[in-house]
Design an enzyme around this catalytic site. Structure first.
Site, short mmCIF file in Angstrom:
data_model
loop_
_atom_site.label_atom_id
_atom_site.label_comp_id
_atom_site.label_asym_id
_atom_site.label_seq_id
_atom_site.Cartn_x
_atom_site.Cartn_y
_atom_site.Cartn_z
N LYS A 13 25.21 36.12 25.65
CA LYS A 13 24.86 35.90 24.34
C LYS A 13 25.35 34.46 24.05
O LYS A 13 24.76 33.66 23.56
CB LYS A 13 25.14 37.05 23.53
CG LYS A 13 24.56 38.40 23.86
CD LYS A 13 25.18 39.38 22.67
CE LYS A 13 26.42 39.57 22.48
NZ LYS A 13 27.21 40.19 23.96
N ARG A 88 24.96 45.49 15.45
CA ARG A 88 25.61 46.36 16.58
C ARG A 88 25.49 47.70 16.51
O ARG A 88 25.90 48.34 17.45
CB ARG A 88 26.93 45.86 16.81
CG ARG A 88 27.38 44.96 18.05
CD ARG A 88 28.66 44.61 17.96
NE ARG A 88 29.33 44.45 19.21
CZ ARG A 88 29.59 43.09 19.42
NH1 ARG A 88 29.05 41.95 18.82
NH2 ARG A 88 30.17 42.70 20.66
N ARG A 122 35.96 35.22 32.67
CA ARG A 122 35.46 34.21 31.65
C ARG A 122 36.91 33.34 31.14
O ARG A 122 37.95 33.94 30.89
CB ARG A 122 35.00 35.12 30.43
CG ARG A 122 34.66 34.00 29.26
CD ARG A 122 33.76 34.51 28.51
NE ARG A 122 34.49 36.03 27.83
CZ ARG A 122 33.44 36.64 27.06
NH1 ARG A 122 32.42 36.30 26.54
NH2 ARG A 122 34.03 37.89 26.40
N ARG A 152 40.27 35.42 26.97
CA ARG A 152 40.53 36.45 25.67
C ARG A 152 41.15 37.79 25.89
O ARG A 152 41.26 38.49 27.00
CB ARG A 152 38.82 36.73 25.48
CG ARG A 152 38.11 35.92 24.24
CD ARG A 152 36.74 36.27 24.21
NE ARG A 152 36.19 37.60 23.66
CZ ARG A 152 35.05 37.69 23.63
NH1 ARG A 152 34.15 36.93 23.36
NH2 ARG A 152 34.72 38.85 23.06
N ARG A 163 34.52 48.55 25.84
CA ARG A 163 33.54 47.70 25.10
C ARG A 163 31.93 48.17 25.81
O ARG A 163 31.09 48.24 24.98
CB ARG A 163 33.66 46.44 25.36
CG ARG A 163 34.92 45.92 24.43
CD ARG A 163 35.36 44.28 24.83
NE ARG A 163 34.48 43.51 24.72
CZ ARG A 163 34.48 42.23 25.56
NH1 ARG A 163 35.55 42.12 26.26
NH2 ARG A 163 33.55 41.28 25.46
P1 AP5 Z 1 28.90 35.14 27.57
O1 AP5 Z 1 27.97 34.11 27.22
O2 AP5 Z 1 30.40 34.64 26.99
O3 AP5 Z 1 28.71 36.53 27.08
P2 AP5 Z 1 28.39 37.34 25.74
O4 AP5 Z 1 27.28 38.10 25.76
O5 AP5 Z 1 28.53 36.32 24.50
O6 AP5 Z 1 29.60 38.08 25.82
P3 AP5 Z 1 30.86 38.84 24.77
O7 AP5 Z 1 31.89 39.19 25.64
O8 AP5 Z 1 31.24 37.62 23.98
O9 AP5 Z 1 30.18 39.60 23.96
P4 AP5 Z 1 30.81 40.86 23.03
O10 AP5 Z 1 29.54 41.15 22.47
O11 AP5 Z 1 31.61 41.66 23.71
O12 AP5 Z 1 31.94 40.25 22.12
P5 AP5 Z 1 31.78 39.33 20.73
O13 AP5 Z 1 32.74 38.12 20.74
O14 AP5 Z 1 30.63 39.35 20.36
O15 AP5 Z 1 29.16 35.07 29.11
C1 AP5 Z 1 30.01 35.89 29.75
C2 AP5 Z 1 30.41 35.47 30.98
O16 AP5 Z 1 29.45 35.32 31.96
C3 AP5 Z 1 31.24 33.80 30.81
O17 AP5 Z 1 32.17 33.65 31.78
C4 AP5 Z 1 29.71 32.89 31.24
O18 AP5 Z 1 30.08 31.59 31.78
C5 AP5 Z 1 29.20 33.86 32.18
N1 AP5 Z 1 27.67 33.95 32.11
C6 AP5 Z 1 26.90 33.87 31.26
N2 AP5 Z 1 25.47 33.75 31.51
C7 AP5 Z 1 25.74 33.83 33.09
C8 AP5 Z 1 24.71 33.51 33.98
N3 AP5 Z 1 23.21 33.75 33.70
N4 AP5 Z 1 24.95 33.86 35.32
C9 AP5 Z 1 26.35 33.88 35.60
N5 AP5 Z 1 27.45 33.81 34.70
C10 AP5 Z 1 27.00 33.78 33.40
O19 AP5 Z 1 32.76 40.42 19.94
C11 AP5 Z 1 34.18 41.02 20.38
C12 AP5 Z 1 34.47 41.99 19.43
O20 AP5 Z 1 34.51 41.72 17.84
C13 AP5 Z 1 33.76 43.50 19.76
O21 AP5 Z 1 34.15 44.19 20.84
C14 AP5 Z 1 33.98 44.04 18.47
O22 AP5 Z 1 35.28 44.77 18.44
C15 AP5 Z 1 34.07 42.84 17.28
N6 AP5 Z 1 32.73 42.81 16.84
C16 AP5 Z 1 31.80 41.62 17.21
N7 AP5 Z 1 30.85 41.71 16.41
C17 AP5 Z 1 30.76 43.15 15.57
C18 AP5 Z 1 29.99 43.93 14.86
N8 AP5 Z 1 28.50 43.47 14.65
N9 AP5 Z 1 30.32 44.84 14.44
C19 AP5 Z 1 31.48 45.48 14.79
N10 AP5 Z 1 32.44 44.98 15.45
C20 AP5 Z 1 32.06 43.45 15.78
MG MG Z 2 30.21 36.08 23.14
#
Ligand code: AP5
Ligand code: MG
Length: 205
Positions: A13, A88, A122, A152, A163
């Site tokens: 994402k 989410r 990552r 992270r 997660r």
């Molecule tokens: P990356 O693009 O970083 O993936 P992502 O989908 O953004 O993953 P996140 O871990 O950020 O998602 P998340 O939803 O768990 O975390 P968030 O920060 O939103 O890519 C991942 C890796 O893969 C990288 O190394 C990248 O280089 C690689 N990659 C990407 N595309 C690729 C490809 N095509 N091929 C190969 N490699 C690739 O949330 C964190 C925490 O915050 C949650 O757990 C929760 O506690 C809280 N939170 C956030 N939003 C909410 C909400 N709406 N409600 C409640 N709690 C929330």
């Molecule tokens: Mg992210």
């Protein structure tokens, strides 16, 4: 255009958001980034959010919805926005429907087996939030913006599996929720970053 990026942790994402922002110019609103910035600044929200994020759990809906509501009311969101990681839960989607009309929900599909490697490898930039993977860094641990990359705290094997469970139970139902409302665009996240982006752009038309 008002767009939501949906997908499991590590689906890509944040990576696709960076490309989309460059092409379409709308603001990128990542609730995860907002929480991490609050944690860094040790705000009240940050302290609360950390207690959930470190366990791989969701931050309570009322806190998250309020943050998004305030952010979407800002001027730069008037001509479109890109939500990453929100909503989410169905409850969050219902709250969002009361404050904004969504045009498209892009669901980045990826086999769960790919996620652990992507997340434990990552590295992220604490300054501009860019995402990298050790496989492509060649030992260089510095972001394009010059900041030192970090791992992270929630990207450990144990927290990643929690997660993924939370995603399955609480977030996956949103796929049907938005499909029923005719908003869903599914893309194959198990291809190169550039290929995923090209598929999204083609499907947005
Ligand atoms: P990356 O693009 O970083 O993936 P992502 O989908 O953004 O993953 P996140 O871990 O950020 O998602 P998340 O939803 O768990 O975390 P968030 O920060 O939103 O890519 C991942 C890796 O893969 C990288 O190394 C990248 O280089 C690689 N990659 C990407 N595309 C690729 C490809 N095509 N091929 C190969 N490699 C690739 O949330 C964190 C925490 O915050 C949650 O757990 C929760 O506690 C809280 N939170 C956030 N939003 C909410 C909400 N709406 N409600 C409640 N709690 C929330
Ligand atoms: Mg992210």
């Amino acid at each position: 255009m008002n767009i939501i990026l949906l997908g499991a942790p590590g689906a890509g994402k944040g990576t696709q958001a960076a490309y989309l922002v460059q092409k379409y110019g709308f603001p990128h609103i990542s609730t995860g980034d907002i929480f991490r910035s609050n944690i860094k600044q040790r705000t009240e929200i940050g302290v609360l959010a950390k207690s959930f994020i470190d366990k791989g759990q969701l931050v309570p809906d009322e806190v998250t919805c309020k943050i998004v509501e305030l952010r979407l009311a800002e001027d730069d969101c008037k001509n479109g926005f890109l939500l990453d990681g929100f909503p989410r839960t169905v409850n969050q989607a219902e709250a969002l429907s009361k404050i904004a009309d969504i045009d498209y929900v892009i669901d980045i599909e990826i086999p769960f087996a790919r996620l652990l490697h992507r997340l434990t490898g990552r590295r992220v930039c604490p300054k501009c939030n860019a995402s990298y993977h050790v496989d492509f860094l060649n030992g260089n641990n510095v972001c394009e913006c010059g900041a030192e990359l970090i791992h992270r705290d929630d990207d450990t094997e144990e927290t990643v599996s929690k997660r993924i469970n939370v995603y399955t139970n609480q977030t996956q139902p949103l796929i049907d929720y938005y499909k029923q409302r005719g908003k869903l665009i599914s893309v194959n996240g198990d291809q190169s970053v550039e290929e995923v982006f090209a598929e999204i752009v083609a499907k947005l038309g």
